[in-house]
Design an enzyme around this catalytic site. Structure first.
Site, PDB file in Angstrom:
ATOM      1  N   ARG A  31       0.880  -1.190   0.069  1.00  0.00           N
ATOM      2  CA  ARG A  31       0.089   0.001  -0.077  1.00  0.00           C
ATOM      3  C   ARG A  31       0.950   1.332  -0.201  1.00  0.00           C
ATOM      4  O   ARG A  31       1.622   1.421   0.912  1.00  0.00           O
ATOM      5  CB  ARG A  31      -1.226  -0.026   1.046  1.00  0.00           C
ATOM      6  CG  ARG A  31      -1.889   1.321   1.371  1.00  0.00           C
ATOM      7  CD  ARG A  31      -2.963   1.125   2.418  1.00  0.00           C
ATOM      8  NE  ARG A  31      -3.497   2.128   2.479  1.00  0.00           N
ATOM      9  CZ  ARG A  31      -3.365   3.177   3.577  1.00  0.00           C
ATOM     10  NH1 ARG A  31      -2.459   3.029   4.432  1.00  0.00           N
ATOM     11  NH2 ARG A  31      -4.244   4.217   3.483  1.00  0.00           N
ATOM     12  N   HIS A  43      -2.527  10.909   0.510  1.00  0.00           N
ATOM     13  CA  HIS A  43      -2.127  10.885   2.014  1.00  0.00           C
ATOM     14  C   HIS A  43      -1.700  12.068   2.504  1.00  0.00           C
ATOM     15  O   HIS A  43      -0.459  12.231   2.797  1.00  0.00           O
ATOM     16  CB  HIS A  43      -1.205   9.579   2.118  1.00  0.00           C
ATOM     17  CG  HIS A  43      -1.012   8.984   3.133  1.00  0.00           C
ATOM     18  ND1 HIS A  43      -1.125   7.665   3.628  1.00  0.00           N
ATOM     19  CD2 HIS A  43      -0.757   9.514   4.541  1.00  0.00           C
ATOM     20  CE1 HIS A  43      -0.788   7.564   4.825  1.00  0.00           C
ATOM     21  NE2 HIS A  43      -0.766   8.404   5.520  1.00  0.00           N
ATOM     22  N   GLU A  74      -7.303   8.491   5.992  1.00  0.00           N
ATOM     23  CA  GLU A  74      -7.492   9.259   7.164  1.00  0.00           C
ATOM     24  C   GLU A  74      -8.047  10.662   7.112  1.00  0.00           C
ATOM     25  O   GLU A  74      -7.421  11.562   7.409  1.00  0.00           O
ATOM     26  CB  GLU A  74      -6.274   9.013   8.134  1.00  0.00           C
ATOM     27  CG  GLU A  74      -6.053   7.643   8.492  1.00  0.00           C
ATOM     28  CD  GLU A  74      -4.789   7.411   9.302  1.00  0.00           C
ATOM     29  OE1 GLU A  74      -4.552   6.396  10.122  1.00  0.00           O
ATOM     30  OE2 GLU A  74      -4.060   8.755   9.874  1.00  0.00           O
ATOM     31  N   ASN A 132      -7.983   1.603   9.907  1.00  0.00           N
ATOM     32  CA  ASN A 132      -6.493   2.252  10.367  1.00  0.00           C
ATOM     33  C   ASN A 132      -6.821   2.142  11.994  1.00  0.00           C
ATOM     34  O   ASN A 132      -7.551   2.772  12.306  1.00  0.00           O
ATOM     35  CB  ASN A 132      -5.719   3.308  10.156  1.00  0.00           C
ATOM     36  CG  ASN A 132      -5.316   3.181   8.508  1.00  0.00           C
ATOM     37  OD1 ASN A 132      -5.557   2.008   7.978  1.00  0.00           O
ATOM     38  ND2 ASN A 132      -5.087   4.292   8.198  1.00  0.00           N
ATOM     39  N   TYR A 160      -4.604   1.830  15.778  1.00  0.00           N
ATOM     40  CA  TYR A 160      -3.465   2.039  16.697  1.00  0.00           C
ATOM     41  C   TYR A 160      -3.717   1.770  18.100  1.00  0.00           C
ATOM     42  O   TYR A 160      -2.965   1.128  18.837  1.00  0.00           O
ATOM     43  CB  TYR A 160      -2.589   3.454  16.259  1.00  0.00           C
ATOM     44  CG  TYR A 160      -2.299   3.376  14.937  1.00  0.00           C
ATOM     45  CD1 TYR A 160      -1.089   2.913  14.746  1.00  0.00           C
ATOM     46  CD2 TYR A 160      -2.901   4.124  13.944  1.00  0.00           C
ATOM     47  CE1 TYR A 160      -0.416   2.887  13.366  1.00  0.00           C
ATOM     48  CE2 TYR A 160      -2.150   4.121  12.541  1.00  0.00           C
ATOM     49  CZ  TYR A 160      -0.947   3.499  12.419  1.00  0.00           C
ATOM     50  OH  TYR A 160      -0.403   3.358  11.200  1.00  0.00           O
ATOM     51  N   GLU A 214      -3.693  -0.069   8.163  1.00  0.00           N
ATOM     52  CA  GLU A 214      -2.859   0.342   9.012  1.00  0.00           C
ATOM     53  C   GLU A 214      -2.835   0.002  10.549  1.00  0.00           C
ATOM     54  O   GLU A 214      -3.814  -0.167  11.018  1.00  0.00           O
ATOM     55  CB  GLU A 214      -2.722   1.952   8.929  1.00  0.00           C
ATOM     56  CG  GLU A 214      -1.875   2.463   7.891  1.00  0.00           C
ATOM     57  CD  GLU A 214      -1.808   4.112   7.937  1.00  0.00           C
ATOM     58  OE1 GLU A 214      -1.540   4.595   9.144  1.00  0.00           O
ATOM     59  OE2 GLU A 214      -2.083   4.831   6.999  1.00  0.00           O
TER      60      GLU A 214
END
Length: 494
Positions: free
Chosen positions: A91, A134, A179, A313, A315, A394
Protein backbone atom coordinates in the site's frame (compact mmCIF):
# COMPACT_ATOMS: atom_id res chain seq x y z
CA UNK A 1 -18.94 -5.14 -7.19
CA UNK A 2 -16.21 -6.44 -4.90
CA UNK A 3 -13.06 -7.74 -6.49
CA UNK A 4 -11.78 -10.99 -4.99
CA UNK A 5 -8.02 -10.96 -4.47
CA UNK A 6 -7.89 -14.55 -3.31
CA UNK A 7 -4.54 -16.25 -3.09
CA UNK A 8 -3.69 -19.86 -2.46
CA UNK A 9 -2.02 -20.78 0.81
CA UNK A 10 1.71 -21.28 0.27
CA UNK A 11 2.15 -23.67 3.19
CA UNK A 12 0.05 -25.90 5.36
CA UNK A 13 -0.46 -24.63 8.87
CA UNK A 14 0.66 -26.88 11.68
CA UNK A 15 -1.94 -28.30 14.02
CA UNK A 16 -0.75 -25.92 16.78
CA UNK A 17 -1.17 -22.78 14.66
CA UNK A 18 -4.11 -20.60 13.68
CA UNK A 19 -4.38 -20.49 9.89
CA UNK A 20 -5.38 -17.42 7.92
CA UNK A 21 -8.07 -17.67 5.23
CA UNK A 22 -6.76 -18.45 1.78
CA UNK A 23 -8.03 -15.09 0.50
CA UNK A 24 -6.25 -13.11 3.23
CA UNK A 25 -3.54 -10.71 1.99
CA UNK A 26 -0.40 -9.77 3.90
CA UNK A 27 1.14 -6.40 3.14
CA UNK A 28 2.81 -3.28 4.45
CA UNK A 29 2.06 0.39 3.97
CA UNK A 30 3.88 3.68 3.37
CA UNK A 31 3.03 7.21 2.20
CA UNK A 32 4.66 9.33 -0.48
CA UNK A 33 5.86 12.30 1.56
CA UNK A 34 7.13 10.09 4.35
CA UNK A 35 9.50 8.02 2.23
CA UNK A 36 10.06 9.36 -1.29
CA UNK A 37 12.37 12.33 -0.85
CA UNK A 38 13.35 13.95 -4.18
CA UNK A 39 11.24 16.88 -3.05
CA UNK A 40 12.54 19.22 -5.74
CA UNK A 41 13.25 16.81 -8.59
CA UNK A 42 11.52 16.13 -11.90
CA UNK A 43 9.07 18.98 -11.59
CA UNK A 44 7.72 18.30 -8.10
CA UNK A 45 6.74 21.42 -6.17
CA UNK A 46 5.82 22.14 -2.58
CA UNK A 47 3.06 20.33 -0.77
CA UNK A 48 1.51 21.64 2.43
CA UNK A 49 3.95 19.44 4.36
CA UNK A 50 6.96 21.02 2.67
CA UNK A 51 5.62 24.41 3.70
CA UNK A 52 4.54 23.33 7.20
CA UNK A 53 7.94 21.83 7.99
CA UNK A 54 9.43 25.30 7.51
CA UNK A 55 7.11 26.88 10.11
CA UNK A 56 9.18 27.54 13.24
CA UNK A 57 8.38 25.01 15.97
CA UNK A 58 5.87 23.00 13.89
CA UNK A 59 8.03 19.87 13.44
CA UNK A 60 10.60 18.48 15.85
CA UNK A 61 14.11 19.51 14.79
CA UNK A 62 12.54 21.28 11.78
CA UNK A 63 12.83 17.92 10.00
CA UNK A 64 11.40 17.67 6.50
CA UNK A 65 10.82 15.14 3.74
CA UNK A 66 13.39 16.50 1.30
CA UNK A 67 15.28 13.19 1.38
CA UNK A 68 13.33 10.97 3.81
CA UNK A 69 14.08 7.33 2.82
CA UNK A 70 15.15 8.31 -0.71
CA UNK A 71 12.59 5.83 -2.03
CA UNK A 72 12.28 7.85 -5.24
CA UNK A 73 15.77 6.66 -6.19
CA UNK A 74 15.84 3.38 -4.27
CA UNK A 75 12.40 1.95 -5.11
CA UNK A 76 13.87 -1.08 -6.88
CA UNK A 77 15.89 -1.97 -3.79
CA UNK A 78 12.81 -1.46 -1.64
CA UNK A 79 10.60 -3.64 -3.84
CA UNK A 80 13.25 -6.37 -3.69
CA UNK A 81 13.09 -6.05 0.09
CA UNK A 82 9.31 -6.44 -0.01
CA UNK A 83 9.66 -9.56 -2.11
CA UNK A 84 12.22 -10.97 0.32
CA UNK A 85 9.76 -10.38 3.17
CA UNK A 86 7.11 -12.26 1.20
CA UNK A 87 4.67 -9.35 0.99
CA UNK A 88 1.68 -10.09 -1.22
CA UNK A 89 0.59 -6.49 -1.51
CA UNK A 90 2.05 -3.03 -0.97
CA UNK A 91 0.00 0.00 0.00
CA UNK A 92 1.56 3.25 -1.20
CA UNK A 93 0.35 6.73 -2.07
CA UNK A 94 0.87 8.89 -5.11
CA UNK A 95 1.98 12.49 -4.65
CA UNK A 96 -0.42 15.10 -5.99
CA UNK A 97 2.47 17.62 -5.84
CA UNK A 98 4.58 15.38 -8.05
CA UNK A 99 1.89 14.48 -10.59
CA UNK A 100 0.10 17.84 -10.85
CA UNK A 101 2.53 20.33 -9.28
CA UNK A 102 0.81 23.34 -7.76
CA UNK A 103 -2.47 21.61 -8.61
CA UNK A 104 -1.98 22.57 -12.25
CA UNK A 105 -1.07 20.76 -15.43
CA UNK A 106 -0.04 17.13 -15.55
CA UNK A 107 3.68 16.51 -14.99
CA UNK A 108 4.64 13.42 -17.06
CA UNK A 109 8.02 13.05 -15.32
CA UNK A 110 6.35 12.80 -11.93
CA UNK A 111 3.79 10.31 -13.15
CA UNK A 112 6.50 8.18 -14.75
CA UNK A 113 7.92 7.38 -11.32
CA UNK A 114 4.71 5.61 -10.34
CA UNK A 115 4.62 3.75 -13.66
CA UNK A 116 8.09 2.39 -12.87
CA UNK A 117 7.12 1.54 -9.30
CA UNK A 118 3.96 -0.32 -10.33
CA UNK A 119 5.84 -2.26 -13.00
CA UNK A 120 8.48 -3.23 -10.46
CA UNK A 121 5.81 -4.42 -8.02
CA UNK A 122 4.02 -6.48 -10.65
CA UNK A 123 7.30 -8.04 -11.76
CA UNK A 124 7.82 -9.05 -8.12
CA UNK A 125 4.27 -10.51 -7.97
CA UNK A 126 3.20 -7.90 -5.42
CA UNK A 127 -0.28 -6.40 -5.73
CA UNK A 128 -0.16 -2.57 -5.95
CA UNK A 129 -2.61 -0.99 -3.45
CA UNK A 130 -2.77 2.66 -4.46
CA UNK A 131 -3.88 5.56 -2.27
CA UNK A 132 -4.57 8.81 -4.10
CA UNK A 133 -4.31 11.19 -1.16
CA UNK A 134 -2.17 10.80 1.95
CA UNK A 135 -2.14 14.41 3.18
CA UNK A 136 0.22 16.07 0.64
CA UNK A 137 -2.03 18.75 -0.90
CA UNK A 138 -0.14 21.08 -3.25
CA UNK A 139 0.74 24.22 -1.29
CA UNK A 140 -0.52 26.41 -4.12
CA UNK A 141 -4.01 24.98 -3.61
CA UNK A 142 -3.85 25.65 0.11
CA UNK A 143 -3.14 29.26 -0.71
CA UNK A 144 -6.48 29.24 -2.55
CA UNK A 145 -8.28 27.84 0.49
CA UNK A 146 -7.24 24.19 0.49
CA UNK A 147 -9.80 21.58 1.49
CA UNK A 148 -11.95 24.27 3.09
CA UNK A 149 -13.12 25.25 -0.43
CA UNK A 150 -15.19 23.11 -2.81
CA UNK A 151 -12.88 23.67 -5.78
CA UNK A 152 -10.29 21.38 -4.20
CA UNK A 153 -12.66 18.38 -4.41
CA UNK A 154 -13.06 18.97 -8.14
CA UNK A 155 -9.31 19.36 -8.69
CA UNK A 156 -8.73 16.19 -6.69
CA UNK A 157 -11.07 14.36 -9.04
CA UNK A 158 -9.14 15.62 -12.07
CA UNK A 159 -5.85 14.52 -10.50
CA UNK A 160 -7.29 11.07 -9.70
CA UNK A 161 -8.40 10.57 -13.28
CA UNK A 162 -4.94 11.52 -14.54
CA UNK A 163 -3.45 8.83 -12.30
CA UNK A 164 -6.01 6.31 -13.54
CA UNK A 165 -5.23 7.22 -17.16
CA UNK A 166 -1.65 6.17 -16.52
CA UNK A 167 -2.08 3.20 -14.18
CA UNK A 168 -5.62 1.93 -14.58
CA UNK A 169 -4.58 -0.97 -16.78
CA UNK A 170 -2.28 -2.33 -14.04
CA UNK A 171 -3.67 -1.11 -10.71
CA UNK A 172 -6.95 -2.68 -9.63
CA UNK A 173 -7.25 -1.34 -6.05
CA UNK A 174 -7.88 2.39 -5.64
CA UNK A 175 -8.12 4.05 -2.24
CA UNK A 176 -9.36 7.61 -2.47
CA UNK A 177 -8.29 9.09 0.87
CA UNK A 178 -6.22 8.10 3.84
CA UNK A 179 -7.60 9.17 7.21
CA UNK A 180 -9.70 12.23 6.34
CA UNK A 181 -10.13 12.94 10.08
CA UNK A 182 -6.42 13.79 10.16
CA UNK A 183 -6.49 15.90 7.00
CA UNK A 184 -9.49 17.87 8.24
CA UNK A 185 -9.85 18.27 12.01
CA UNK A 186 -6.25 17.52 12.98
CA UNK A 187 -5.04 19.85 10.25
CA UNK A 188 -7.60 22.65 9.95
CA UNK A 189 -9.00 22.79 13.50
CA UNK A 190 -6.18 21.63 15.79
CA UNK A 191 -3.25 23.05 13.82
CA UNK A 192 -1.26 19.90 14.61
CA UNK A 193 -0.75 18.81 11.01
CA UNK A 194 -0.30 20.78 7.81
CA UNK A 195 -1.57 23.32 6.90
CA UNK A 196 -1.71 24.14 10.62
CA UNK A 197 -4.99 26.05 10.72
CA UNK A 198 -7.10 26.76 13.82
CA UNK A 199 -10.74 26.91 12.75
CA UNK A 200 -13.73 24.77 13.62
CA UNK A 201 -15.49 25.93 10.46
CA UNK A 202 -12.53 25.09 8.22
CA UNK A 203 -12.18 21.65 9.81
CA UNK A 204 -15.84 20.89 9.19
CA UNK A 205 -15.71 22.22 5.63
CA UNK A 206 -12.49 20.30 4.93
CA UNK A 207 -14.06 17.07 6.15
CA UNK A 208 -17.03 17.58 3.83
CA UNK A 209 -14.99 18.48 0.77
CA UNK A 210 -12.64 15.56 1.36
CA UNK A 211 -15.62 13.21 1.45
CA UNK A 212 -17.14 14.90 -1.59
CA UNK A 213 -13.90 14.40 -3.50
CA UNK A 214 -13.93 10.76 -2.42
CA UNK A 215 -17.45 10.23 -3.71
CA UNK A 216 -16.75 11.98 -6.99
CA UNK A 217 -13.68 9.85 -7.63
CA UNK A 218 -15.56 6.63 -6.81
CA UNK A 219 -18.29 7.56 -9.27
CA UNK A 220 -15.85 8.45 -12.04
CA UNK A 221 -13.67 5.37 -11.62
CA UNK A 222 -16.70 3.09 -11.36
CA UNK A 223 -18.00 4.49 -14.65
CA UNK A 224 -14.64 3.74 -16.27
CA UNK A 225 -14.12 0.21 -14.96
CA UNK A 226 -16.62 -1.78 -12.90
CA UNK A 227 -13.98 -4.39 -12.04
CA UNK A 228 -11.95 -2.02 -9.84
CA UNK A 229 -11.90 -2.40 -6.07
CA UNK A 230 -12.72 1.10 -4.78
CA UNK A 231 -12.30 2.06 -1.15
CA UNK A 232 -11.55 4.73 1.40
CA UNK A 233 -9.36 4.30 4.47
CA UNK A 234 -10.48 5.68 7.84
CA UNK A 235 -8.60 5.83 11.11
CA UNK A 236 -11.05 4.57 13.70
CA UNK A 237 -11.07 3.99 17.43
CA UNK A 238 -13.02 2.33 20.21
CA UNK A 239 -14.19 5.01 22.65
CA UNK A 240 -15.02 3.46 26.02
CA UNK A 241 -16.41 5.25 29.10
CA UNK A 242 -14.41 4.96 32.28
CA UNK A 243 -17.67 4.17 34.11
CA UNK A 244 -21.43 4.11 33.54
CA UNK A 245 -21.95 7.64 34.86
CA UNK A 246 -23.89 9.91 32.45
CA UNK A 247 -20.92 12.27 31.97
CA UNK A 248 -18.61 9.34 31.14
CA UNK A 249 -21.07 7.85 28.66
CA UNK A 250 -21.51 11.25 27.03
CA UNK A 251 -17.76 11.69 26.69
CA UNK A 252 -17.47 8.34 24.91
CA UNK A 253 -20.41 9.19 22.66
CA UNK A 254 -18.86 12.47 21.61
CA UNK A 255 -15.45 10.96 20.83
CA UNK A 256 -17.04 8.12 18.87
CA UNK A 257 -19.21 10.61 17.01
CA UNK A 258 -16.49 13.11 16.15
CA UNK A 259 -13.89 10.48 15.27
CA UNK A 260 -15.80 7.52 13.82
CA UNK A 261 -19.39 8.35 12.94
CA UNK A 262 -18.59 11.74 11.37
CA UNK A 263 -17.07 9.81 8.45
CA UNK A 264 -18.76 6.41 8.58
CA UNK A 265 -22.30 7.81 8.58
CA UNK A 266 -22.10 9.95 5.43
CA UNK A 267 -20.25 7.21 3.54
CA UNK A 268 -22.61 4.40 4.49
CA UNK A 269 -25.84 6.20 5.41
CA UNK A 270 -25.77 9.44 3.44
CA UNK A 271 -26.01 11.70 6.48
CA UNK A 272 -23.86 13.27 9.18
CA UNK A 273 -24.59 12.26 12.80
CA UNK A 274 -27.26 14.67 14.01
CA UNK A 275 -26.23 14.46 17.67
CA UNK A 276 -22.69 15.57 16.85
CA UNK A 277 -23.90 18.43 14.67
CA UNK A 278 -25.86 19.70 17.66
CA UNK A 279 -22.91 19.19 20.00
CA UNK A 280 -20.74 21.34 17.75
CA UNK A 281 -23.52 23.90 17.27
CA UNK A 282 -23.54 24.41 21.04
CA UNK A 283 -19.83 25.25 20.87
CA UNK A 284 -19.64 27.23 17.62
CA UNK A 285 -22.97 27.94 15.99
CA UNK A 286 -21.41 30.14 13.31
CA UNK A 287 -19.12 27.30 12.19
CA UNK A 288 -22.04 24.89 11.91
CA UNK A 289 -24.08 27.45 9.96
CA UNK A 290 -21.21 27.94 7.49
CA UNK A 291 -20.80 24.18 7.12
CA UNK A 292 -24.54 23.65 6.67
CA UNK A 293 -24.49 26.18 3.87
CA UNK A 294 -21.95 24.05 2.03
CA UNK A 295 -23.67 20.67 2.50
CA UNK A 296 -26.49 19.55 0.21
CA UNK A 297 -28.53 16.40 -0.30
CA UNK A 298 -26.85 16.06 -3.69
CA UNK A 299 -23.43 16.12 -2.01
CA UNK A 300 -24.46 13.40 0.42
CA UNK A 301 -25.75 11.25 -2.45
CA UNK A 302 -22.30 11.51 -4.04
CA UNK A 303 -20.46 10.83 -0.77
CA UNK A 304 -22.54 7.69 -0.17
CA UNK A 305 -21.77 6.22 -3.59
CA UNK A 306 -21.22 2.49 -2.86
CA UNK A 307 -17.66 1.30 -2.27
CA UNK A 308 -16.25 -2.21 -2.42
CA UNK A 309 -14.06 -2.29 0.66
CA UNK A 310 -13.24 -0.17 3.68
CA UNK A 311 -9.73 0.29 4.98
CA UNK A 312 -9.57 0.37 8.78
CA UNK A 313 -6.56 1.96 10.45
CA UNK A 314 -6.23 1.09 14.13
CA UNK A 315 -3.49 2.02 16.57
CA UNK A 316 -5.18 2.32 19.97
CA UNK A 317 -8.48 2.84 21.74
CA UNK A 318 -9.68 5.61 24.04
CA UNK A 319 -10.79 5.41 27.67
CA UNK A 320 -12.61 8.65 28.41
CA UNK A 321 -14.69 10.18 31.15
CA UNK A 322 -16.45 13.34 32.17
CA UNK A 323 -14.12 14.10 35.07
CA UNK A 324 -10.33 14.37 35.02
CA UNK A 325 -8.17 11.49 36.32
CA UNK A 326 -5.88 11.93 39.27
CA UNK A 327 -2.93 11.69 36.87
CA UNK A 328 -3.29 12.50 33.19
CA UNK A 329 -1.89 9.81 30.89
CA UNK A 330 -0.86 12.48 28.39
CA UNK A 331 -1.39 12.42 24.67
CA UNK A 332 0.51 11.07 21.71
CA UNK A 333 1.11 14.30 19.83
CA UNK A 334 4.61 15.56 19.16
CA UNK A 335 5.93 17.93 21.85
CA UNK A 336 6.53 20.71 19.37
CA UNK A 337 7.21 24.32 20.31
CA UNK A 338 4.21 25.63 18.37
CA UNK A 339 0.90 25.92 20.21
CA UNK A 340 -1.86 23.56 19.08
CA UNK A 341 -5.56 23.05 19.87
CA UNK A 342 -7.98 20.15 20.27
CA UNK A 343 -9.06 18.43 17.05
CA UNK A 344 -12.48 17.78 18.59
CA UNK A 345 -14.78 20.82 18.26
CA UNK A 346 -16.85 19.50 21.19
CA UNK A 347 -14.10 18.61 23.65
CA UNK A 348 -14.98 20.44 26.85
CA UNK A 349 -15.63 17.99 29.66
CA UNK A 350 -13.85 15.06 27.99
CA UNK A 351 -10.85 13.62 29.81
CA UNK A 352 -8.60 10.70 28.89
CA UNK A 353 -7.88 8.01 31.48
CA UNK A 354 -5.19 5.37 31.78
CA UNK A 355 -6.00 1.64 31.74
CA UNK A 356 -2.61 0.59 33.01
CA UNK A 357 -1.79 -1.05 29.68
CA UNK A 358 1.68 -1.07 28.13
CA UNK A 359 2.37 1.90 25.86
CA UNK A 360 4.39 2.50 22.71
CA UNK A 361 7.02 5.19 22.24
CA UNK A 362 4.17 7.42 20.99
CA UNK A 363 2.54 7.00 24.43
CA UNK A 364 -0.31 5.07 22.78
CA UNK A 365 -1.89 2.23 24.73
CA UNK A 366 -1.38 -1.27 23.33
CA UNK A 367 -4.82 -2.85 23.22
CA UNK A 368 -5.13 -5.61 20.57
CA UNK A 369 -8.60 -6.57 21.78
CA UNK A 370 -9.75 -3.13 20.69
CA UNK A 371 -9.08 -4.11 17.09
CA UNK A 372 -11.39 -7.11 17.41
CA UNK A 373 -14.07 -4.91 18.97
CA UNK A 374 -13.67 -2.26 16.29
CA UNK A 375 -13.83 -4.69 13.38
CA UNK A 376 -16.94 -6.33 14.79
CA UNK A 377 -18.65 -2.98 15.32
CA UNK A 378 -17.80 -1.63 11.85
CA UNK A 379 -18.83 -4.93 10.26
CA UNK A 380 -22.14 -5.20 12.08
CA UNK A 381 -23.18 -1.54 11.86
CA UNK A 382 -21.85 -0.51 8.48
CA UNK A 383 -19.93 -2.91 6.25
CA UNK A 384 -22.03 -6.10 6.26
CA UNK A 385 -25.34 -4.31 5.51
CA UNK A 386 -23.63 -2.55 2.58
CA UNK A 387 -21.89 -5.67 1.24
CA UNK A 388 -18.47 -4.14 1.89
CA UNK A 389 -15.38 -6.14 2.89
CA UNK A 390 -12.81 -4.93 5.41
CA UNK A 391 -9.03 -4.62 5.33
CA UNK A 392 -6.80 -3.49 8.18
CA UNK A 393 -4.83 -0.99 6.15
CA UNK A 394 -2.64 0.40 8.95
CA UNK A 395 -1.60 -1.00 12.30
CA UNK A 396 1.78 -0.60 13.90
CA UNK A 397 3.85 0.67 16.78
CA UNK A 398 6.78 2.97 17.38
CA UNK A 399 9.46 1.80 19.78
CA UNK A 400 12.92 3.12 20.55
CA UNK A 401 14.83 0.58 18.52
CA UNK A 402 18.52 0.01 18.98
CA UNK A 403 20.72 -1.37 16.23
CA UNK A 404 23.41 -3.83 17.24
CA UNK A 405 26.14 -5.45 15.18
CA UNK A 406 26.57 -9.13 15.86
CA UNK A 407 29.44 -10.88 14.10
CA UNK A 408 29.45 -8.17 11.48
CA UNK A 409 25.69 -8.41 10.85
CA UNK A 410 23.39 -5.51 11.69
CA UNK A 411 20.34 -6.50 13.73
CA UNK A 412 17.45 -4.87 15.57
CA UNK A 413 15.93 -6.98 18.35
CA UNK A 414 12.51 -5.37 18.64
CA UNK A 415 10.66 -7.92 20.76
CA UNK A 416 7.93 -5.45 21.72
CA UNK A 417 7.06 -4.75 18.07
CA UNK A 418 7.13 -8.45 17.25
CA UNK A 419 4.65 -9.11 20.05
CA UNK A 420 2.52 -6.16 18.88
CA UNK A 421 2.38 -7.61 15.37
CA UNK A 422 1.47 -11.10 16.52
CA UNK A 423 -1.14 -9.90 19.02
CA UNK A 424 -2.93 -7.72 16.48
CA UNK A 425 -2.92 -10.46 13.86
CA UNK A 426 -4.49 -12.69 16.50
CA UNK A 427 -7.10 -10.00 17.14
CA UNK A 428 -7.97 -10.04 13.43
CA UNK A 429 -8.38 -13.81 13.52
CA UNK A 430 -10.66 -13.39 16.53
CA UNK A 431 -12.81 -11.01 14.48
CA UNK A 432 -12.82 -13.42 11.53
CA UNK A 433 -13.89 -16.24 13.87
CA UNK A 434 -16.82 -14.01 14.90
CA UNK A 435 -17.94 -13.71 11.28
CA UNK A 436 -16.24 -10.50 10.17
CA UNK A 437 -15.16 -10.55 6.51
CA UNK A 438 -11.69 -9.07 6.94
CA UNK A 439 -9.39 -9.93 4.08
CA UNK A 440 -6.00 -8.40 4.69
CA UNK A 441 -3.48 -6.72 6.96
CA UNK A 442 -0.97 -3.98 6.16
CA UNK A 443 1.65 -3.34 8.79
CA UNK A 444 2.56 0.33 9.29
CA UNK A 445 5.16 0.83 8.24
CA UNK A 446 7.36 -1.07 5.87
CA UNK A 447 10.29 1.04 7.01
CA UNK A 448 11.16 3.82 9.40
CA UNK A 449 10.24 7.16 7.88
CA UNK A 450 9.25 10.79 8.38
CA UNK A 451 6.61 10.74 11.11
CA UNK A 452 4.93 14.07 10.39
CA UNK A 453 5.26 16.55 13.29
CA UNK A 454 7.53 14.05 15.05
CA UNK A 455 10.05 14.32 12.22
CA UNK A 456 12.47 11.41 12.39
CA UNK A 457 12.14 10.92 16.16
CA UNK A 458 9.89 7.85 16.01
CA UNK A 459 10.47 4.54 14.26
CA UNK A 460 7.50 2.43 13.15
CA UNK A 461 9.18 0.20 10.56
CA UNK A 462 9.76 -3.51 10.40
CA UNK A 463 12.81 -2.36 8.45
CA UNK A 464 15.25 0.08 10.02
CA UNK A 465 16.52 2.96 7.91
CA UNK A 466 19.87 4.56 8.67
CA UNK A 467 19.05 8.04 7.45
CA UNK A 468 22.66 9.15 7.01
CA UNK A 469 23.55 6.21 4.73
CA UNK A 470 20.08 4.98 3.65
CA UNK A 471 21.03 1.45 4.68
CA UNK A 472 18.04 -0.85 5.27
CA UNK A 473 18.14 -3.43 8.08
CA UNK A 474 15.32 -5.96 8.52
CA UNK A 475 14.33 -5.97 12.19
CA UNK A 476 13.39 -9.10 14.11
CA UNK A 477 9.74 -8.08 13.67
CA UNK A 478 10.23 -8.08 9.90
CA UNK A 479 11.80 -11.52 10.03
CA UNK A 480 8.90 -12.75 12.14
CA UNK A 481 6.38 -11.28 9.70
CA UNK A 482 8.18 -13.10 6.89
CA UNK A 483 7.72 -16.40 8.78
CA UNK A 484 4.03 -15.76 9.41
CA UNK A 485 3.44 -14.92 5.75
CA UNK A 486 5.33 -18.00 4.58
CA UNK A 487 3.35 -20.32 6.85
CA UNK A 488 0.09 -18.36 6.48
CA UNK A 489 -0.54 -19.12 10.13
CA UNK A 490 -0.07 -17.62 13.54
CA UNK A 491 1.36 -19.83 16.28
CA UNK A 492 -1.00 -20.31 19.19
CA UNK A 493 0.01 -18.48 22.33
CA UNK A 494 1.33 -20.76 25.09
Amino acid sequence: MTTDFSTEAVATASASARPFPTNFLFGAATAAYQIEGAAHEDGRRDSIWDAFSRVPGAVINADNGDVACDHYHRYREDVALMRDLGLQTYRFSTSWSRIRPDGGALNPAGLDFYKRLVDELLDADILPWLTLYHWDLPQALQERGGWAVRETADLFTEYALDVHDALGDRVKVWTTLNEPWCSSFLSYTAGIHAPGRFSVAEGMLASHHLLLGHGQVVRELRARDESLNLEITLNLTVAEPVADAPADLDAARRIDGQFNRWFLDPIFRGSYPADIVEDIRAVDGAAVAEWEGAVSDADLAVISTPIDSLGVNYYHGELVGGTPPAVSPGGGEAPTERETASPFPSHKGIFWHDRGLPRTAMNWEIQPSGLTTLLRRVWDDYAEPAGVTLYVTENGAAFDDIRVDEDGVARVHDAARTAFLEDHLAAILDAADAGVDVRGYFYWSLMDNYEWAWGYEKRFGIVRVEYDTQERVVKDSGARYREIIASRALPESP
